[in-house]
Design a protein around this motif. Structure first.
Motif, PDB file in Angstrom:
ATOM      1  N   PHE A  81       0.852  -1.209   0.000  1.00  0.00           N
ATOM      2  CA  PHE A  81       0.000   0.000   0.000  1.00  0.00           C
ATOM      3  C   PHE A  81       0.883   1.253   0.000  1.00  0.00           C
ATOM      4  CE2 PHE A  81      -2.406  -3.332   2.154  1.00  0.00           C
ATOM      5  CZ  PHE A  81      -3.467  -3.437   1.261  1.00  0.00           C
ATOM      6  N   GLU A  82       1.888   1.235   0.898  1.00  0.00           N
ATOM      7  CA  GLU A  82       2.822   2.367   0.933  1.00  0.00           C
ATOM      8  C   GLU A  82       3.574   2.481  -0.392  1.00  0.00           C
ATOM      9  OE1 GLU A  82       3.810   2.154   5.734  1.00  0.00           O
ATOM     10  OE2 GLU A  82       5.478   2.107   4.322  1.00  0.00           O
ATOM     11  N   LEU A  83       3.874   1.331  -0.965  1.00  0.00           N
ATOM     12  CA  LEU A  83       4.614   1.340  -2.229  1.00  0.00           C
ATOM     13  C   LEU A  83       3.790   2.006  -3.326  1.00  0.00           C
ATOM     14  CD1 LEU A  83       7.130   0.490  -3.812  1.00  0.00           C
ATOM     15  CD2 LEU A  83       6.040  -1.700  -4.262  1.00  0.00           C
ATOM     16  N   GLU A  84       2.501   1.680  -3.365  1.00  0.00           N
ATOM     17  CA  GLU A  84       1.652   2.254  -4.420  1.00  0.00           C
ATOM     18  C   GLU A  84       1.589   3.781  -4.292  1.00  0.00           C
ATOM     19  OE1 GLU A  84      -2.177   0.438  -4.878  1.00  0.00           O
ATOM     20  OE2 GLU A  84      -2.354   1.318  -6.895  1.00  0.00           O
ATOM     21  N   GLU A  85       1.424   4.251  -3.060  1.00  0.00           N
ATOM     22  CA  GLU A  85       1.332   5.696  -2.842  1.00  0.00           C
ATOM     23  C   GLU A  85       2.656   6.387  -3.214  1.00  0.00           C
ATOM     24  OE1 GLU A  85       0.261   6.788   1.166  1.00  0.00           O
ATOM     25  OE2 GLU A  85       0.455   8.917   0.651  1.00  0.00           O
ATOM     26  N   ALA A  86       3.758   5.797  -2.750  1.00  0.00           N
ATOM     27  CA  ALA A  86       5.071   6.397  -3.022  1.00  0.00           C
ATOM     28  C   ALA A  86       5.380   6.362  -4.518  1.00  0.00           C
ATOM     29  CB  ALA A  86       6.155   5.645  -2.241  1.00  0.00           C
ATOM     30  N   PHE A  87       5.062   5.241  -5.140  1.00  0.00           N
ATOM     31  CA  PHE A  87       5.360   5.104  -6.569  1.00  0.00           C
ATOM     32  C   PHE A  87       4.571   6.127  -7.381  1.00  0.00           C
ATOM     33  CE2 PHE A  87       5.779   3.244 -10.732  1.00  0.00           C
ATOM     34  CZ  PHE A  87       7.084   2.767 -10.707  1.00  0.00           C
ATOM     35  N   THR A  88       3.303   6.324  -6.999  1.00  0.00           N
ATOM     36  CA  THR A  88       2.465   7.313  -7.689  1.00  0.00           C
ATOM     37  C   THR A  88       3.084   8.705  -7.567  1.00  0.00           C
ATOM     38  OG1 THR A  88       0.613   5.966  -7.009  1.00  0.00           O
ATOM     39  CG2 THR A  88       0.065   8.123  -7.883  1.00  0.00           C
TER      40      THR A  88
END
Ligand code: ATP
Ligand code: MG
Length: 411
Positions: free
Chosen positions: A170-177
């Motif tokens: 979840f954190e990865l998706e936000e950071a990647f975005t």
């Protein structure tokens, strides 16, 4: 008396301004290659250069042609990168002009964290498991294979811009975005659309300030680094020499040297970042230039009386280099950061700074009315204090104490 040489620098800025100063003070003719005539004012080096050449410093051909079409064609004695972002382009132009410097391929690896990681792996330098990714799907797969926590970062930036500590998808998706929206960094250099997922290395962090000659250190010291609490990695304190893990000093320096050799940097100044994991020192990154954050321009001078910028100019000119410590003391730089996001009501405690004998210099920029945030990258810091002492502990403690005495209240 020195014979006057003509030394050109690409875009002196931040730490790179000290190069212009060193060459100027040595009596050389300083030619600054800039992207705008305003830059000596912008980066604070008015009065310490002799001539400006305007070029697109993001473009090798432009730098090359600007020199070739100038009165300095065939007359430059050295061409030195004075910003990290243009270091590979400068190295290439220097090669084309037959001037000495870091090999282009090495400069490219130092500038691109994916190429650097591949080089460490190939040469068995302890680093981090990593995967280069382009899409969120690839990032998710890589993070799963490497195992959380991981670090997500751009391949060609600095100042911890876009570096994320990630615990789950979840954190990865936000950071990647967020990261894929980060398109342009300092000086309008493009952020590459390839990113790294790295294994998170736990442990104390250090940097090595080093100057190599023929692959051997002429000078090396371990700097202790404190970064802000996770999930950010903002540098908040540097102490030279490190006050902890003295017994690991040789191992840390040896690891830095092996990383530099893997990258292909055999001569000149470098700033190598290392974490001391349970299995020993592991490389975070190599910078083929003197350390920023005033480490080289101030702390090395305070602690040892050495000038790595002057040494670098001498290296580029192939003249004798002196990096023998003139004394053995210690120095620290502590950065002020905000405890929370908000608008500053008042900043108090600044008077104490003037009374301390250990303080070398301070520069507190935050003022009432400023909108501040918890520091996410180096640019969010609110000022600094430089201290010196007979021991590392002393320099570090004083810097921390003085920082503590500065209080920020919020509206
Ligand atoms: N794989 C990792 N494991 C643990 N910590 C890491 C890792 N990669 C980066 N960090 C932390 O994040 C910081 C910034 O990362 P890195 O040096 O790669 O980026 P940078 O933008 O070049 O930073 P700077 O210019 O501030 O040195 C490191 O100093 C370190 O504290
Ligand atoms: Mg770094």
């Amino acid at each position: 008396m020195t014979t006057q040489k003509i030394v050109a620098f690409t875009e002196p800025s931040f730490y790179g301004v000290s190069f212009a100063r060193a060459a100027y003070e040595q009596g050389h003719k300083v030619v600054s290659i800039v992207s705008s005539k305003e830059n000596p004012v912008k980066y604070g080096y008015e009065g310490i250069y002799h001539d400006l050449l305007v070029a697109d410093i993001r473009n090798e051909e432009s730098i090359y042609n600007t020199i070739r079409n100038s009165e300095y064609n065939g007359k430059l004695d050295a061409l030195v990168p004075a910003t990290d972002y243009a270091s590979h382009l400068t190295a290439k132009v220097a090669e084309r002009l037959g001037l000495r410097g870091i090999p282009y391929e090495a400069a490219l690896r130092a500038r691109n964290k994916d190429l650097a990681r591949e080089a460490y792996k190939e040469h068995n330098v302890p680093g981090a498991r990593f995967k280069k990714v382009k899409t969120f799907e690839e990032a998710k797969e890589a993070a799963k294979n490497i195992g959380y926590p991981v670090v997500l970062k751009p391949t060609n930036c600095a100042s911890s811009q876009g570096v994320y500590f990630i615990n789950n998808s979840f954190e990865l998706e936000e950071a990647f975005t967020n990261l894929i929206d980060f398109k342009v960094t300092y000086m309008n250099f493009k952020v590459r659309e390839e990113y790294l997922i790295e294994e998170y290395i736990d442990g104390e962090e250090f940097s090595v300030e080093i100057f190599l000659k023929d692959k051997e250190p002429l000078f090396a010291v371990v700097t202790e680094k404190v970064t802000s609490p996770l999930p950010y990695f903002v540098e908040v304190l540097h102490t030279i020499p490190a006050s902890t893990n003295k017994d690991k000093e040789k191992e840390i320096i040896d690891t830095a040297v092996s990383a530099l050799k893997a990258i292909g940097i055999f001569d000149g100044p470098s700033h190598v970042e290392v974490k001391l994991s349970a299995s020993g020192p592991r490389i975070i990154e190599v910078n083929g230039r003197p350390g920023g954050d005033l480490i080289s321009s101030d702390l090395l001078v305070q602690a040892f009386g050495i000038d790595i910028f002057e040494a670098t100019v001498n290296y580029y000119l192939d003249t004798p280099i002196n990096l023998k410590p003139r004394w053995n003391r210690a120095a620290a730089i502590g950065y002020l950061t905000a405890e929370r996001n908000g608008i500053v009501a008042e900043v108090t405690g600044l008077e104490d700074l003037h009374h301390s004998e250990a303080i070398v210099r301070s520069h507190i920029t935050v003022q009432p009315g400023n909108q501040v945030t918890v520091a996410r990258n180096s640019d969010d810091r609110l000022g600094y204090i430089i201290t010196s002492g007979n021991t590392s502990q002393e320099a570090k403690e004083t810097a921390l104490q003085l920082l503590k005495s500065i209080k920020i209240t919020y509206k």
